[in-house]
Design an enzyme around this catalytic site. Structure first.
Site, PDB file in Angstrom:
ATOM      1  N   ASP A  10      27.759  -7.829  34.386  1.00 48.90           N
ATOM      2  CA  ASP A  10      27.469  -6.398  34.303  1.00 48.90           C
ATOM      3  C   ASP A  10      27.591  -6.012  32.828  1.00 48.90           C
ATOM      4  O   ASP A  10      28.117  -6.779  32.012  1.00 48.90           O
ATOM      5  CB  ASP A  10      28.469  -5.607  35.165  1.00 48.90           C
ATOM      6  CG  ASP A  10      28.201  -4.097  35.134  1.00 48.90           C
ATOM      7  OD1 ASP A  10      27.032  -3.695  35.077  1.00 48.90           O
ATOM      8  OD2 ASP A  10      29.179  -3.310  35.148  1.00 48.90           O
ATOM      9  N   SER A  11      27.179  -4.790  32.517  1.00 50.62           N
ATOM     10  CA  SER A  11      27.320  -4.289  31.155  1.00 50.62           C
ATOM     11  C   SER A  11      28.774  -3.992  30.818  1.00 50.62           C
ATOM     12  O   SER A  11      29.084  -3.689  29.663  1.00 50.62           O
ATOM     13  CB  SER A  11      26.513  -3.000  31.012  1.00 50.62           C
ATOM     14  OG  SER A  11      26.987  -2.061  31.962  1.00 50.62           O
ATOM     15  N   CYS A  74      24.974  -5.333  38.694  1.00 44.91           N
ATOM     16  CA  CYS A  74      24.538  -4.171  37.915  1.00 44.91           C
ATOM     17  C   CYS A  74      23.172  -3.745  38.435  1.00 44.91           C
ATOM     18  O   CYS A  74      22.242  -4.569  38.470  1.00 44.91           O
ATOM     19  CB  CYS A  74      24.448  -4.590  36.445  1.00 44.91           C
ATOM     20  SG  CYS A  74      23.710  -3.342  35.371  1.00 44.91           S
ATOM     21  N   ASN A  75      23.058  -2.504  38.844  1.00 46.47           N
ATOM     22  CA  ASN A  75      21.770  -2.003  39.348  1.00 46.47           C
ATOM     23  C   ASN A  75      20.712  -1.998  38.251  1.00 46.47           C
ATOM     24  O   ASN A  75      19.551  -2.312  38.491  1.00 46.47           O
ATOM     25  CB  ASN A  75      21.926  -0.573  39.865  1.00 46.47           C
ATOM     26  CG  ASN A  75      22.775  -0.494  41.105  1.00 46.47           C
ATOM     27  OD1 ASN A  75      22.255  -0.439  42.214  1.00 46.47           O
ATOM     28  ND2 ASN A  75      24.089  -0.488  40.943  1.00 46.47           N
ATOM     29  N   GLU A 153      34.524   3.028  31.942  1.00 44.37           N
ATOM     30  CA  GLU A 153      34.879   2.030  30.920  1.00 44.37           C
ATOM     31  C   GLU A 153      36.131   2.439  30.142  1.00 44.37           C
ATOM     32  O   GLU A 153      36.878   1.583  29.669  1.00 44.37           O
ATOM     33  CB  GLU A 153      33.715   1.838  29.942  1.00 44.37           C
ATOM     34  CG  GLU A 153      32.541   1.074  30.518  1.00 44.37           C
ATOM     35  CD  GLU A 153      32.868  -0.370  30.871  1.00 44.37           C
ATOM     36  OE1 GLU A 153      33.348  -1.107  29.996  1.00 44.37           O
ATOM     37  OE2 GLU A 153      32.650  -0.746  32.032  1.00 44.37           O
ATOM     38  N   CYS A 185      24.984   2.922  40.758  1.00 43.10           N
ATOM     39  CA  CYS A 185      25.474   2.203  39.580  1.00 43.10           C
ATOM     40  C   CYS A 185      26.807   1.607  40.006  1.00 43.10           C
ATOM     41  O   CYS A 185      27.618   2.288  40.652  1.00 43.10           O
ATOM     42  CB  CYS A 185      25.668   3.170  38.410  1.00 43.10           C
ATOM     43  SG  CYS A 185      26.605   2.477  37.019  1.00 43.10           S
ATOM     44  N   HIS A 187      29.409   1.046  38.544  1.00 39.42           N
ATOM     45  CA  HIS A 187      30.619   1.695  38.016  1.00 39.42           C
ATOM     46  C   HIS A 187      31.123   2.814  38.929  1.00 39.42           C
ATOM     47  O   HIS A 187      32.305   3.144  38.927  1.00 39.42           O
ATOM     48  CB  HIS A 187      30.338   2.304  36.637  1.00 39.42           C
ATOM     49  CG  HIS A 187      30.334   1.304  35.523  1.00 39.42           C
ATOM     50  ND1 HIS A 187      29.288   0.444  35.297  1.00 39.42           N
ATOM     51  CD2 HIS A 187      31.262   1.036  34.563  1.00 39.42           C
ATOM     52  CE1 HIS A 187      29.561  -0.315  34.247  1.00 39.42           C
ATOM     53  NE2 HIS A 187      30.747   0.022  33.777  1.00 39.42           N
TER      54      HIS A 187
HETATM   55  N1  DGL Z   1      26.953  -0.866  36.075  1.00 34.51           N
HETATM   56  C1  DGL Z   1      25.608  -0.657  35.728  1.00 34.51           C
HETATM   57  C2  DGL Z   1      24.693  -0.362  36.876  1.00 34.51           C
HETATM   58  O1  DGL Z   1      25.018  -0.689  37.987  1.00 34.51           O
HETATM   59  C3  DGL Z   1      25.153  -0.150  34.428  1.00 34.51           C
HETATM   60  C4  DGL Z   1      25.886   0.833  33.630  1.00 34.51           C
HETATM   61  C5  DGL Z   1      25.295   0.879  32.236  1.00 34.51           C
HETATM   62  O2  DGL Z   1      25.468  -0.078  31.510  1.00 34.51           O
HETATM   63  O3  DGL Z   1      24.628   1.850  31.903  1.00 34.51           O
HETATM   64  O4  DGL Z   1      23.635   0.170  36.695  1.00 34.51           O
END
Ligand code: DGL
Length: 268
Positions: A10-11, A74-75, A153, A185, A187
């Site tokens: 993931d990011s 990560c979506n 984060e 997302c 997160h």
């Molecule tokens: N966790 C991520 C998602 O599911 C991305 C969040 C990001 O880096 O902007 O999209």
């Protein structure tokens, strides 16, 4: 059977919401998780940038970590890069994450549901395809939510600033009488309690963690690649731009984890 680890990326730390579900379903598997904190947020980046990061991390997981499967936790990276990764590694199991539009639509009484995600996901072709496939007569109000993943984060799950940002994105949806909210997302499941405090628990939240974990389990079973180990699985982390603060947030989001490493230079 295959006792190699499963890779996740993931990011940042959002993918832990997927890995936690995978830990429930697959207690004996080892996991390697890449948190690309040094290049976050993906949601505000270009398609090309996200594809390049996803490719570099996938190469690291397959060639250096020798994982047996990868979960794109990560979506945004799934929407932008899953097709490319599968084309590069056609015979390798790569599992993506998608917003849980289908169950939210199916269970809606008011026929209005909300979806929060990164801007990149909300404007992606893949998301448009999901809507075309599942929305039917239900109105899906989606909004990109810049700034929200950064709250997670920073470990600010319920601070006044996070609450204000959530109100900003959710109040119009609540006024439109949504009865389901898709957390698009990875997160956002970490904000579920704060979201519930805003909606007074009256809006059902949809996150894909368990569905992804079961899909992973089935895929490994069909490949005869489940581990034979009977001991508790272990997690190891590789992080771009690793700092003490980032470790502390990860430990808060998933208590008990510890093995943090810097992502090697050539991948970071
Ligand atoms: N966790 C991520 C998602 O599911 C991305 C969040 C990001 O880096 O902007 O999209």
């Amino acid at each position: 059977m295959d006792n190699a680890a499963i890779g996740f990326f993931d990011s940042g730390w959002g993918g832990l919401s997927i890995m936690k579900a995978a830990r429930e379903v697959l207690p004996h598997e080892d996991f390697v998780y890449v948190a690309d904190c040094g290049h976050a947020p993906y949601g505000d980046q270009s398609h090309e940038f996200i594809v390049e990061r996803a490719r570099a991390i996938t190469d690291f997981l397959i060639h250096k970590q020798r994982v047996k499967a990868i979960v794109i936790a990560c979506n945004t990276a799934t929407a932008e890069a899953a097709n490319k990764l599968r084309a590069l590694y056609p015979n390798f199991p790569i599992i993506g994450v998608e917003p849980a539009i289908k169950p939210a639509v199916e269970q809606s009484q008011t026929k209005v549901v909300g979806m929060i995600s990164t801007t990149r996901t909300a404007t992606s072709v893949r998301y448009q395809e999901l809507l075309a496939r599942w929305a039917g007569p239900v109105q899906v109000i989606s909004t990109g939510c810049p700034g929200l993943m950064e709250c997670v984060e920073r470990g600010e799950l319920d601070t006044p600033d996070t609450l204000a940002l959530l109100h900003h994105y959710l109040d119009p949806m609540i006024a439109a009488r949504i009865d389901g909210l898709v957390l698009g997302c990875t997160h956002y499941p970490f904000l579920a309690d704060t979201i519930d405090s805003i909606t007074q628990g009256k809006i059902r939240l949809y996150e894909p963690g368990l569905a992804v974990a079961r899909h992973l389990q089935n895929r490994l079973a069909s490949l005869d690649a489940l581990t034979t180990k009977k001991t508790s699985g272990e997690e190891i982390f590789y992080v771009s731009n690793l700092t003490e603060a980032r470790k502390a947030v990860a430990e808060h989001l998933m208590p008990g984890i510890s093995h943090f490493n810097a992502l090697p230079e050539e991948t970071a």
